[in-house]
Design an enzyme around this catalytic site. Structure first.
Site, PDB file in Angstrom:
ATOM      1  N   TYR A  65      -6.215  10.999   3.519  1.00 57.47           N
ATOM      2  CA  TYR A  65      -4.919  11.232   3.556  1.00 57.47           C
ATOM      3  C   TYR A  65      -4.773  12.180   1.934  1.00 57.47           C
ATOM      4  O   TYR A  65      -5.730  12.398   1.415  1.00 57.47           O
ATOM      5  CB  TYR A  65      -3.951   9.907   3.312  1.00 57.47           C
ATOM      6  CG  TYR A  65      -4.008   9.283   4.561  1.00 57.47           C
ATOM      7  CD1 TYR A  65      -3.366   9.734   5.851  1.00 57.47           C
ATOM      8  CD2 TYR A  65      -4.399   7.945   4.903  1.00 57.47           C
ATOM      9  CE1 TYR A  65      -3.428   9.512   7.014  1.00 57.47           C
ATOM     10  CE2 TYR A  65      -4.474   7.408   6.128  1.00 57.47           C
ATOM     11  CZ  TYR A  65      -3.979   8.164   7.340  1.00 57.47           C
ATOM     12  OH  TYR A  65      -3.995   7.616   8.474  1.00 57.47           O
TER      13      TYR A  65
ATOM     14  N   GLY B  55      -9.669  -6.657   8.998  1.00 61.83           N
ATOM     15  CA  GLY B  55      -8.514  -5.770   9.775  1.00 61.83           C
ATOM     16  C   GLY B  55      -7.983  -6.404  10.910  1.00 61.83           C
ATOM     17  O   GLY B  55      -7.114  -7.152  11.247  1.00 61.83           O
ATOM     18  N   ARG B  56      -8.611  -5.819  12.102  1.00 63.81           N
ATOM     19  CA  ARG B  56      -8.284  -6.232  13.392  1.00 63.81           C
ATOM     20  C   ARG B  56      -8.202  -7.641  13.762  1.00 63.81           C
ATOM     21  O   ARG B  56      -7.469  -7.962  14.526  1.00 63.81           O
ATOM     22  CB  ARG B  56      -9.080  -5.225  14.279  1.00 63.81           C
ATOM     23  CG  ARG B  56      -8.676  -3.852  14.578  1.00 63.81           C
ATOM     24  CD  ARG B  56      -9.666  -2.706  15.074  1.00 63.81           C
ATOM     25  NE  ARG B  56     -10.797  -2.595  14.331  1.00 63.81           N
ATOM     26  CZ  ARG B  56     -11.563  -1.519  14.453  1.00 63.81           C
ATOM     27  NH1 ARG B  56     -11.402  -0.676  15.625  1.00 63.81           N
ATOM     28  NH2 ARG B  56     -12.485  -1.167  13.789  1.00 63.81           N
TER      29      ARG B  56
ATOM     30  N   GLN C  98       1.028  -0.971  -0.211  1.00 60.04           N
ATOM     31  CA  GLN C  98       0.072  -0.036   0.022  1.00 60.04           C
ATOM     32  C   GLN C  98       0.765   1.210   0.084  1.00 60.04           C
ATOM     33  O   GLN C  98       1.655   1.322   0.905  1.00 60.04           O
ATOM     34  CB  GLN C  98      -0.982   0.060   1.051  1.00 60.04           C
ATOM     35  CG  GLN C  98      -1.934   1.089   0.932  1.00 60.04           C
ATOM     36  CD  GLN C  98      -2.887   1.540   2.186  1.00 60.04           C
ATOM     37  OE1 GLN C  98      -2.358   1.800   3.249  1.00 60.04           O
ATOM     38  NE2 GLN C  98      -4.240   1.431   2.054  1.00 60.04           N
TER      39      GLN C  98
ATOM     40  N   ARG D 254      -7.675   1.985  -2.955  1.00 58.07           N
ATOM     41  CA  ARG D 254      -8.418   2.141  -1.729  1.00 58.07           C
ATOM     42  C   ARG D 254      -9.370   3.448  -1.593  1.00 58.07           C
ATOM     43  O   ARG D 254      -8.618   4.285  -1.520  1.00 58.07           O
ATOM     44  CB  ARG D 254      -7.792   1.649  -0.479  1.00 58.07           C
ATOM     45  CG  ARG D 254      -8.722   1.216   0.632  1.00 58.07           C
ATOM     46  CD  ARG D 254      -7.971   0.904   1.953  1.00 58.07           C
ATOM     47  NE  ARG D 254      -8.896  -0.249   2.750  1.00 58.07           N
ATOM     48  CZ  ARG D 254      -8.801  -0.314   4.010  1.00 58.07           C
ATOM     49  NH1 ARG D 254      -7.962   0.447   4.756  1.00 58.07           N
ATOM     50  NH2 ARG D 254      -9.569  -1.157   4.725  1.00 58.07           N
TER      51      ARG D 254
END
Length: 365
Positions: free
Chosen positions: A186, A322-323, A100, A233
């Protein structure tokens, strides 16, 4: 039933063994000085290589692209060599890994970028946003972000070139492809979302103008490494890190149509994932599916059943967890066999050493 998650799928020329994605998660363990990937990170990703696809943690394309302490880069020879350890380990375990690539824009602090003022689409400070810096301890020290300055056209061209070079560096480092981070507030997101962009030139105002930077970055990376090796993404309905869009449905259907024209390998949608957040409307997911013909990945509040259902319903092709991957290196096996999931320690997510990174065991009956 979670059967759909364990069907193989083709991603460009890559045959993926299942539809489970380990999405990008910042862990801030790169070696200092130099933000260099290391053996510990190689072991971490290798432990999780049973995912159909791994997407690395956000990796800055330049010193100015860095948002947080201890995150890895992909612009120096040392960083490229460090990433080779990671990709070799993942490939040795039969895995597939994309890098990424990110530039955080305004979501940083001068302490993280050599004392420079952050850059962004516009000179708008992100409200109520903190990042962490190296304050001389092993604990992340959280500080408020500062006011950025608006990028000049020359700087926009420079950053587009840096994304291109980072994509080439990722391939040199052994990655199977790259994911452009255009989500979560971002830099690319700062151009896309209307309330973070008040430019009056060809990069601001209309939707086409606000998508221009995304368009240019994707075009240069596709040209450099091939369309099948590029993923993007997006986070359509989140307001992470202070980016807000006045018409997110229209904006992100437009972004999906643009990416479809580039025929990239996949589109990765980050859904709002805090516990009491609203669900992404099914009508919007159907519209995204119509707009984008490549592999569609969703990540958010999915368990095995919900992920399989999204695939069965034709809304998604792959699902990111994810987590759960933090504390469950063998997550695909746990989902497939309905084994219980371990909980991660939130205090060891960022910074530190092996504890909370590579010491979570696989499930033992």
């Amino acid at each position: 039933m979670t059967t759909s998650l364990f069907q193989p799928i083709q991603l460009g020329s890559l045959a993926l063994k299942n539809r489970i994605v380990m999405p990008p998660m910042t862990r801030s363990r790169a070696s200092q000085p130099g933000d260099v990937p290391n053996d510990m990170m190689a072991k971490y990703y290798g432990q999780r290589a049973t995912a159909g696809l791994i997407v690395s943690e956000g990796t800055q394309i330049s010193p100015m692209g860095k948002g947080y302490a201890w995150t890895p880069g992909i612009y120096s020879p040392q960083q490229i060599e460090g990433w080779k350890k990671v990709t070799s380990e993942v490939h040795a375990k039969g895995g597939v890994i994309f890098a990424q690539l990110w530039h955080v824009g305004r979501v940083t602090h001068p302490d993280n970028i050599g004392g420079e003022q952050p850059i962004s689409s516009s000179a708008i400070k992100a409200d109520n946003v903190k990042v962490f810096v190296d304050n001389g301890t092993t604990e992340p020290g959280f500080v408020d972000v500062t006011v950025p300055r608006e990028m000049t056209k020359d700087e926009i061209d420079q950053v587009v070139a840096q994304f291109r070079q980072a994509a080439l560096n990722a391939v040199e480092a052994g990655f199977d492809g790259i994911e452009l981070h255009a989500a979560n507030g971002y830099l690319v997101n700062q151009f896309i979302d209307s309330e973070a962009n008040n430019r009056t030139d060809e990069y601001g105002g209309s939707l086409d103008n606000r998508l221009r930077f995304l368009d240019q970055v994707v075009a240069t990376m596709v040209e450099a490494i091939g369309k099948e090796r590029v993923g993007v993404r997006l986070a359509p309905l989140t307001t992470l890190n202070g980016t807000v869009d006045a018409n997110p449905i229209e904006t992100y259907i437009g972004a999906a149509e643009l990416l479809n024209r580039h025929q990239i390998g996949y589109l990765h949608i980050a859904e709002v994932d805090w516990d009491d957040a609203p669900d992404t409307p099914v009508s919007f997911k159907r519209a995204l599916r119509k707009a984008f013909q490549g592999v569609l990945i969703y990540a958010g509040r999915y368990n095995g059943e919900k992920g399989a259902q999204a695939i069965d319903d034709g809304l998604a092709d792959m699902i990111g967890y994810g987590r759960p991957f933090v504390a469950n290196p063998d997550l695909p096996a746990r989902i497939q066999n309905n084994y219980p999931l371990a909980e991660h320690d939130p205090n060891t997510l960022f910074g530190g050493g092996e504890v909370g990174l590579i010491d979570y065991p696989a499930y033992q009956k």
